[in-house]
Design a protein around this motif. Structure first.
Motif, PDB file in Angstrom:
ATOM      1  N   MET A   1       0.860  -1.187   0.000  1.00 44.87           N
ATOM      2  CA  MET A   1       0.000   0.000   0.000  1.00 44.87           C
ATOM      3  C   MET A   1       0.889   1.227   0.000  1.00 44.87           C
ATOM      4  N   GLU A   2       0.692   2.128  -0.936  1.00 45.65           N
ATOM      5  CA  GLU A   2       1.523   3.311  -1.046  1.00 45.65           C
ATOM      6  C   GLU A   2       0.720   4.557  -0.714  1.00 45.65           C
ATOM      7  N   THR A   3       1.339   5.494  -0.030  1.00 42.28           N
ATOM      8  CA  THR A   3       0.734   6.785   0.275  1.00 42.28           C
ATOM      9  C   THR A   3       1.752   7.853  -0.078  1.00 42.28           C
ATOM     10  N   GLY A   4       1.680   8.383  -1.291  1.00 40.72           N
ATOM     11  CA  GLY A   4       2.670   9.341  -1.740  1.00 40.72           C
ATOM     12  C   GLY A   4       4.017   8.685  -1.884  1.00 40.72           C
ATOM     13  N   LYS A   5       5.010   9.190  -1.190  1.00 39.55           N
ATOM     14  CA  LYS A   5       6.345   8.620  -1.232  1.00 39.55           C
ATOM     15  C   LYS A   5       6.547   7.559  -0.157  1.00 39.55           C
ATOM     16  N   GLU A   6       5.512   7.354   0.673  1.00 39.95           N
ATOM     17  CA  GLU A   6       5.637   6.382   1.745  1.00 39.95           C
ATOM     18  C   GLU A   6       5.050   5.058   1.310  1.00 39.95           C
ATOM     19  N   ARG A   7       5.486   3.990   1.937  1.00 37.75           N
ATOM     20  CA  ARG A   7       4.969   2.673   1.588  1.00 37.75           C
ATOM     21  C   ARG A   7       4.788   1.836   2.840  1.00 37.75           C
ATOM     22  N   PHE A   8       3.628   1.265   2.940  1.00 36.28           N
ATOM     23  CA  PHE A   8       3.362   0.293   3.991  1.00 36.28           C
ATOM     24  C   PHE A   8       3.552  -1.083   3.380  1.00 36.28           C
ATOM     25  N   HIS A   9       4.333  -1.915   4.006  1.00 36.62           N
ATOM     26  CA  HIS A   9       4.619  -3.217   3.423  1.00 36.62           C
ATOM     27  C   HIS A   9       4.620  -4.301   4.480  1.00 36.62           C
ATOM     28  N   SER A  10       4.256  -5.484   4.070  1.00 36.83           N
ATOM     29  CA  SER A  10       4.248  -6.635   4.961  1.00 36.83           C
ATOM     30  C   SER A  10       5.582  -7.348   4.856  1.00 36.83           C
ATOM     31  N   ILE A  11       6.179  -7.685   5.979  1.00 39.11           N
ATOM     32  CA  ILE A  11       7.471  -8.361   5.950  1.00 39.11           C
ATOM     33  C   ILE A  11       7.361  -9.851   6.262  1.00 39.11           C
ATOM     34  N   SER A  12       6.294 -10.259   6.960  1.00 42.61           N
ATOM     35  CA  SER A  12       6.185 -11.678   7.292  1.00 42.61           C
ATOM     36  C   SER A  12       4.754 -12.184   7.253  1.00 42.61           C
ATOM     37  N   SER A  13       3.793 -11.302   7.064  1.00 39.54           N
ATOM     38  CA  SER A  13       2.390 -11.707   7.045  1.00 39.54           C
ATOM     39  C   SER A  13       1.654 -10.908   5.992  1.00 39.54           C
ATOM     40  N   GLN A  14       0.778 -11.584   5.281  1.00 39.81           N
ATOM     41  CA  GLN A  14      -0.004 -10.909   4.252  1.00 39.81           C
ATOM     42  C   GLN A  14      -1.116 -10.047   4.831  1.00 39.81           C
TER      43      GLN A  14
ATOM     44  N   VAL B   1       1.596   9.871  16.922  1.00 42.27           N
ATOM     45  CA  VAL B   1       0.173  10.138  16.713  1.00 42.27           C
ATOM     46  C   VAL B   1      -0.081  10.787  15.360  1.00 42.27           C
ATOM     47  N   SER B   2       0.802  11.690  14.932  1.00 39.92           N
ATOM     48  CA  SER B   2       0.593  12.376  13.656  1.00 39.92           C
ATOM     49  C   SER B   2       0.666  11.404  12.484  1.00 39.92           C
ATOM     50  N   GLN B   3       1.554  10.429  12.563  1.00 37.42           N
ATOM     51  CA  GLN B   3       1.667   9.452  11.487  1.00 37.42           C
ATOM     52  C   GLN B   3       0.446   8.536  11.454  1.00 37.42           C
ATOM     53  N   VAL B   4      -0.062   8.160  12.613  1.00 37.76           N
ATOM     54  CA  VAL B   4      -1.281   7.352  12.679  1.00 37.76           C
ATOM     55  C   VAL B   4      -2.456   8.128  12.090  1.00 37.76           C
ATOM     56  N   SER B   5      -2.577   9.404  12.439  1.00 38.98           N
ATOM     57  CA  SER B   5      -3.657  10.237  11.904  1.00 38.98           C
ATOM     58  C   SER B   5      -3.522  10.397  10.394  1.00 38.98           C
TER      59      SER B   5
ATOM     60  N   LYS C   1      -4.800   7.206   8.706  1.00 44.23           N
ATOM     61  CA  LYS C   1      -6.259   7.109   8.746  1.00 44.23           C
ATOM     62  C   LYS C   1      -6.899   8.080   7.754  1.00 44.23           C
ATOM     63  N   SER C   2      -6.278   9.243   7.588  1.00 40.77           N
ATOM     64  CA  SER C   2      -6.792  10.211   6.630  1.00 40.77           C
ATOM     65  C   SER C   2      -6.656   9.706   5.204  1.00 40.77           C
TER      66      SER C   2
ATOM     67  N   SER D   1      -9.086   6.748   4.507  1.00 36.06           N
ATOM     68  CA  SER D   1     -10.488   7.171   4.416  1.00 36.06           C
ATOM     69  C   SER D   1     -10.784   7.878   3.098  1.00 36.06           C
ATOM     70  N   ASN D   2      -9.745   8.386   2.427  1.00 31.30           N
ATOM     71  CA  ASN D   2      -9.930   9.021   1.118  1.00 31.30           C
ATOM     72  C   ASN D   2     -10.110   7.995   0.008  1.00 31.30           C
ATOM     73  N   HIS D   3      -9.696   6.753   0.256  1.00 27.12           N
ATOM     74  CA  HIS D   3      -9.778   5.708  -0.756  1.00 27.12           C
ATOM     75  C   HIS D   3     -10.889   4.701  -0.482  1.00 27.12           C
ATOM     76  N   PHE D   4     -11.282   4.562   0.792  1.00 23.37           N
ATOM     77  CA  PHE D   4     -12.302   3.582   1.161  1.00 23.37           C
ATOM     78  C   PHE D   4     -13.282   4.221   2.144  1.00 23.37           C
ATOM     79  N   LYS D   5     -14.467   3.647   2.201  1.00 25.67           N
ATOM     80  CA  LYS D   5     -15.447   4.081   3.174  1.00 25.67           C
ATOM     81  C   LYS D   5     -15.108   3.443   4.510  1.00 25.67           C
ATOM     82  N   THR D   6     -14.729   4.233   5.480  1.00 26.78           N
ATOM     83  CA  THR D   6     -14.282   3.708   6.768  1.00 26.78           C
ATOM     84  C   THR D   6     -15.040   4.371   7.915  1.00 26.78           C
ATOM     85  N   LYS D   7     -14.968   3.716   9.069  1.00 20.61           N
ATOM     86  CA  LYS D   7     -15.578   4.256  10.283  1.00 20.61           C
ATOM     87  C   LYS D   7     -14.594   4.082  11.424  1.00 20.61           C
TER      88      LYS D   7
END
Length: 222
Positions: A1-14, A43-47, A50-51, A54-60
């Motif tokens: 999952m990419e967010t701009g220049k950042e990337r969230f990646h799984s290293i041992s679990s899908q 906290v800022s990175q977590v926020s 989430k932002s 929420s721009n790509h999927f309907k979340t609650k």
């Protein structure tokens, strides 16, 4: 999952994604079907995550974690308590043991189960399902880990003595539904490890059996 220049990646679990930036701010995102947890030390990175999501999927946003796939989280000034008090009774109910008499410990002392004694179960499915669900319960119940380690060795061809032992584990759980793991907010961060072994203890392979217990301060972690 990419967010701009950042990337969230799984290293041992899908189903678990991590992000670590150059300042060592860590965000961890476990995903189970449509349930998502977002945890991190910034906290800022977590926020920000989430932002973006929420721009790509309907979340609650349900707020601070209280319940997640059978795991309950109770917070207090003294620490965090993890338990599965809602999950455990479901196992008892589905197994017909909700009204059983509690047992004082999960497995008989010096019980030697093997793969030859006793008749095979006519249908191994209930045993496999039961042990599988009890293994999931060990997330917050280290007191049944040893018993589950033994019982899981006979999933391929369970016999009546194996089911009897599994039923006893259920009766133990019946009397200890409130058990869980407490992580103190005031403990130190020293890692302590305890280990023990029993030479040539396995009745099937004659191999030694080894057990370990690891804590972070006073909190068990493995």
């Amino acid at each position: 999952m990419e967010t701009g220049k950042e990337r969230f990646h799984s290293i041992s679990s899908q189903s678990c994604f991590l992000h670590l930036d150059h300042c060592y701010n860590l965000t961890i995102v476990p995903v189970y079907v449509d349930d998502i947890l977002v945890v991190g030390n910034d906290v800022s990175q977590v926020s920000h995550f989430k932002s973006v999501i929420s721009n790509h999927f309907k979340t609650k946003d349900l707020g601070p974690l209280k319940y997640f796939i059978g795991l309950e989280v109770v917070r207090s000034p003294s620490g965090i308590f993890l338990n599965q008090q809602k999950y455990a009774p479901d196992i008892l109910d589905d197994s017909g043991q909700l009204g059983s008499h509690p047992a004082p410990f999960p497995m008989e002392q010096n019980l030697k189960l093997n793969d030859t004694d006793g008749d095979l179960l006519p249908d191994p499915t209930p045993y496999r399902q039961l042990v599988g669900r009890l293994i999931y319960l060990t997330i917050t119940r280290p007191d049944i880990v040893f018993a589950m380690n033994i019982l899981s060795q006979f999933m391929h061809a369970p016999r009546i003595p194996h089911m009897t032992a599994a039923t006893r584990a259920l009766r133990y759980i019946k009397g200890t539904l409130g058990q869980g793991i407490f992580f103190s907010s005031s403990c130190d961060l020293h890692v302590n490890a305890y280990i023990d072994s029993n030479w040539a203890n396995c009745p099937t392979t004659r191999r030694s059996t080894t057990g370990f217990f690891i804590t972070l301060g006073s909190s068990p972690i493995s």
